[in-house]
Design a protein around this motif. Structure first.
Motif, short mmCIF file in Angstrom:
data_model
loop_
_atom_site.label_atom_id
_atom_site.label_comp_id
_atom_site.label_asym_id
_atom_site.label_seq_id
_atom_site.Cartn_x
_atom_site.Cartn_y
_atom_site.Cartn_z
N GLU A 326 0.70 -1.18 0.01
CA GLU A 326 0.09 0.11 0.07
C GLU A 326 0.82 1.28 -0.22
OE1 GLU A 326 -3.67 2.24 0.43
OE2 GLU A 326 -3.41 0.19 -0.07
N LYS A 327 0.47 2.16 -0.83
CA LYS A 327 1.35 3.47 -1.10
C LYS A 327 1.05 4.26 0.28
CE LYS A 327 1.74 4.22 -5.75
NZ LYS A 327 3.17 4.11 -6.05
N PRO A 328 2.06 4.92 0.98
CA PRO A 328 3.30 5.31 0.30
C PRO A 328 4.36 4.10 1.12
CG PRO A 328 3.03 6.70 2.23
CD PRO A 328 1.41 5.78 2.09
N PHE A 329 3.79 2.98 1.74
CA PHE A 329 4.61 2.04 2.42
C PHE A 329 5.07 0.87 1.88
CE2 PHE A 329 1.79 4.58 5.72
CZ PHE A 329 2.81 4.98 6.19
N ASN A 452 -8.87 -7.56 9.17
CA ASN A 452 -8.45 -6.46 8.23
C ASN A 452 -7.03 -6.58 7.96
OD1 ASN A 452 -10.72 -4.88 7.25
ND2 ASN A 452 -10.79 -3.80 9.25
N ARG A 453 -6.27 -6.97 9.06
CA ARG A 453 -4.91 -7.08 8.73
C ARG A 453 -4.42 -8.30 8.04
NH1 ARG A 453 -1.75 -7.21 14.39
NH2 ARG A 453 -1.53 -9.55 13.69
N ARG A 454 -5.23 -9.52 7.79
CA ARG A 454 -4.88 -10.52 7.05
C ARG A 454 -5.50 -10.20 5.49
NH1 ARG A 454 -7.45 -13.75 11.24
NH2 ARG A 454 -9.58 -13.38 10.32
N GLN A 455 -6.39 -9.38 5.32
CA GLN A 455 -6.88 -8.89 3.92
C GLN A 455 -5.88 -7.82 3.42
OE1 GLN A 455 -8.92 -10.61 2.31
NE2 GLN A 455 -9.31 -12.32 4.09
N LEU A 456 -4.80 -7.28 3.96
CA LEU A 456 -4.11 -6.13 3.80
C LEU A 456 -4.97 -5.14 3.52
CD1 LEU A 456 -1.35 -7.67 1.38
CD2 LEU A 456 -1.53 -7.32 3.82
N ASN A 457 -6.12 -4.82 4.48
CA ASN A 457 -6.91 -3.63 4.36
C ASN A 457 -6.41 -2.78 5.38
OD1 ASN A 457 -9.06 -2.05 3.87
ND2 ASN A 457 -10.46 -3.10 5.18
N TYR A 458 -5.21 -2.06 5.37
CA TYR A 458 -4.73 -1.15 6.18
C TYR A 458 -3.60 -0.39 5.80
CZ TYR A 458 -0.79 -4.40 7.20
OH TYR A 458 0.45 -4.97 7.14
N ASN A 486 1.98 -13.71 8.06
CA ASN A 486 2.63 -12.86 7.32
C ASN A 486 1.56 -11.86 6.85
OD1 ASN A 486 4.08 -10.70 5.79
ND2 ASN A 486 5.16 -12.26 4.72
N ASP A 487 1.21 -10.44 7.72
CA ASP A 487 0.04 -9.77 7.25
C ASP A 487 0.65 -8.68 6.63
OD1 ASP A 487 -1.65 -11.75 8.25
OD2 ASP A 487 -1.92 -10.66 10.30
N SER A 488 1.90 -8.70 6.29
CA SER A 488 2.60 -7.19 5.55
C SER A 488 2.30 -7.27 4.13
CB SER A 488 3.92 -7.17 5.93
OG SER A 488 4.79 -8.27 5.51
N GLY A 489 2.29 -8.47 3.27
CA GLY A 489 2.53 -8.31 2.07
C GLY A 489 3.86 -8.44 1.32
N TYR A 490 4.70 -8.82 2.64
CA TYR A 490 6.12 -8.86 2.35
C TYR A 490 6.50 -10.02 1.82
CZ TYR A 490 11.21 -8.94 3.48
OH TYR A 490 12.61 -9.10 3.58
N ALA A 491 7.42 -10.19 0.65
CA ALA A 491 8.13 -11.37 0.12
C ALA A 491 9.39 -11.21 -0.53
CB ALA A 491 7.09 -11.89 -1.11
N ASN A 492 10.42 -11.82 0.09
CA ASN A 492 11.82 -11.76 -0.44
C ASN A 492 12.36 -13.01 -0.21
OD1 ASN A 492 14.61 -11.21 -0.40
ND2 ASN A 492 14.20 -9.41 1.08
#
Length: 565
Positions: A326-329, A452-458, A486-492
């Motif tokens: 999510e912008k700007p993050f 909301n955290r699980r759905q990346l609605n934040y 992992n509720d951040s959408g992060y993948a590395n």
């Protein structure tokens, strides 16, 4: 693990009087008042009264993922092992076990007298059935802790086969997963790699057995009448939004060790109400991890009730989570700017007031490393420091990369709690003063907040993580791309490769080096989360209540508690 009436009039009356209340985010890692072997007097009413700040969303062990649910599930279920107060596993449904010389095969012998609350025997097949439910790709919603079973041979492949992006070996038949009922009382488990903390994992709720009667009944875990459990207590009342009650399970194999007849839990999301209820004798225990004592009342409570007040550091981290999609993050420089602009020491000194330690890493003190605590060996101060000048510079660079000249209003969400609200308001004020960014704060009911955290609605969300078992990987593997937590959408991929390497490494010192590299990526390089502080547990316990067990992580076990005269 994720952290979350008629009493209101009493609260208002007391608030107008002396305003005696308090807050934090956990409890002492030692039985309040000490553990004693004294038998409770027969005349004492063995009903324990506590409060839960948040209502558990479910009592299905496969779907559980938060500390409130964990507290209640621990009364109703028992795994192959159970966790002792010292953080070491003790025999549970399994009376004994053997581990092969190569550390890859565990053979558990189940108790002949282990029974479900309806009288059915607890068998090895009940564990096979439960673990298959967790790993089955068709289970909906997808169990968030499925990855905790990936230590079992072919478990990850079975769980991920057919999912988008999975490129590993296909495993479509659960018979190929390394868990087998040799007979009714013998369970064989084969692992992918030697895992020295595996026994501790078997005490965790994702590993609990489940009665086969749940098959085909999607609502079984939200209805007390369809819940068959195997632990010390059974669910006897659940009035949504008001109370939960569990009663002694007479079919539990160790029922003679259970002195309480009932545990009554009110569901009141107010630290002030909880404290006043404790002071008036309506509650026997108050504070974390089940509830909270208002932060501004901690000094007064500590002074007035010194023998009942307990505070101690635990293996748990309080942090803010960025939605990296999510912008700007989605911009790492913006994330770093926000993390650097939080002034942690003033926050714990003036807002939380529970002796918390400012955090600059994700793995907390208290987690075991190669020779001692991981945080004693690996210093979190190496990852980043609070630097307002650098934060402003990074924010400007991040905005330029995004093609904007200012950050639009940002929303920070948190689950309803007086403590979380105070922290959110204080941090939002810091971001305004230090970065010139307007941040709106928004409280949400626990179940809605988790969804909301699980759905990346934040954009930014409050979070807390408590150890599920005593190893650094518990805090670091949750940020892999396939983790259900992992509720951040992060993948590395580089990060995921390090976690995979750690799982395949048996040398403790080498594992620590790998973990340090992974934590550096998570915090210093990618700033997926903004660590804020390492928790302490702050709680009150009545002098006549004995046997409450609070382990190294802050997880609480009421099952062996009892009251004296």
């Amino acid at each position: 693990m994720k952290r979350k009436s008629s009493l209101i009039l009493l609260t208002l009356v007391l608030a107008l009087g002396s305003l005696l209340a308090a807050c934090s985010n956990n409890n002492s890692a030692q039985s309040p008042g000490g553990t004693t072997t004294n038998e409770p007097a027969a005349a004492v009413d063995q009903v324990l009264n506590i409060n839960l700040m948040s209502e558990p969303p479910t009592f299905d062990p496969a779907q559980a993922q938060d500390s409130q649910t964990n507290t209640v599930l621990k009364t109703m279920y028992e795994g192959l092992t159970r966790m002792g107060e010292d953080g070491k596993e003790q025999p549970g449904v399994a009376e004994s076990w053997e581990i092969s010389e190569d550390g890859l095969t565990y053979t558990f012998k189940l108790r002949d007298n282990a029974k479900w609350s309806n009288g059915d025997p607890v068998t090895a097949n009940d564990f096979v059935f439960a673990w298959q439910r967790v790993l089955d790709p068709s289970t909906a919603p997808a169990p968030p802790y499925a990855y905790q079973l990936y230590y079992i041979k072919n478990a990850e492949a079975y769980n991920l086969t057919g999912t988008e992006g999975y490129k590993g070996t296909a495993v479509k038949d659960f018979a190929d997963v390394g868990v087998k009922a040799v007979d009714d009382h013998t369970l064989e488990v084969k692992l992918e790699n030697p895992t020295p903390y595996f026994l501790g994992l078997t005490s965790f709720y994702t590993y609990y057995p489940v009665h086969s009667s749940v098959e085909g009944n999607d609502k079984w875990a939200v209805n007390k009448d369809t819940m068959i459990t195997n632990g010390p207590f059974t669910l006897t009342d659940w009035t949504k939004g008001q109370t939960i009650e569990v009663s002694k399970n007479e079919n539990y194999w160790d029922k003679d060790s259970i002195k309480l007849s009932k545990i009554h839990m009110s569901l009141v999301n107010s630290g002030a109400t909880e404290l006043s209820s404790y002071q008036s004798g309506q509650l026997d225990f108050a504070g974390h991890p089940t509830g909270e004592i208002p932060t501004d009342q901690i000094p007064a409570v500590k002074q007035q009730l010194p023998d009942e007040f307990h505070v101690k550091g635990i293996a748990s981290t309080y942090y803010y989570l960025f939605n990296t999609k999510e912008k700007p993050f989605n911009n790492v420089k913006v994330r770093k700017a926000f993390a650097m602009a939080i002034q942690r020491q003033p926050l714990v000194d003036n807002v939380t007031l529970g002796g918390q330690l400012p955090a600059y890493g994700f793995v907390p003190p208290g987690i075991k490393g190669a020779t001692d605590e991981f945080r004693n060996e690996i210093k979190d101060s190496a990852y980043f420091t609070e630097d307002l000048t650098e934060a402003k510079k990074l924010l400007a660079e991040g905005m330029a990369e995004e093609g904007v000249t200012s950050i639009p209003p940002v929303t920070l969400i948190y689950n309803s709690s007086e403590a979380h609200q105070k922290i959110a308001l204080a941090v939002a004020d810091m971001w305004k003063k230090n970065l010139g960014v307007d941040v709106q704060t928004q409280n949400q009911e626990w179940g809605v907040f988790l969804d909301n955290r699980r759905q990346l609605n934040y954009q930014i969300a409050r979070a807390g993580w408590t150890a599920d078992f005593n190893d650094p990987i518990n805090f670091l593997e949750m940020w892999t791309a396939n983790s259900g937590n992992n509720d951040s959408g992060y993948a590395n991929p580089a990060y995921d490769a390090l976690i995979k390497q750690a799982k395949e490494t048996t040398d403790p010192a080498a594992r620590n080096e790998i973990f340090a590299k992974a934590e550096k990526i998570l915090i210093q390089d990618d700033m997926v989360v903004a660590p804020i502080y390492y928790y302490t547990n702050v709680s009150l316990t009545k002098p006549n209540v004995k046997g409450i067990q609070i382990d190294f992580s802050g997880a609480i076990d009421f099952t062996r508690a009892y009251k004296t005269e």
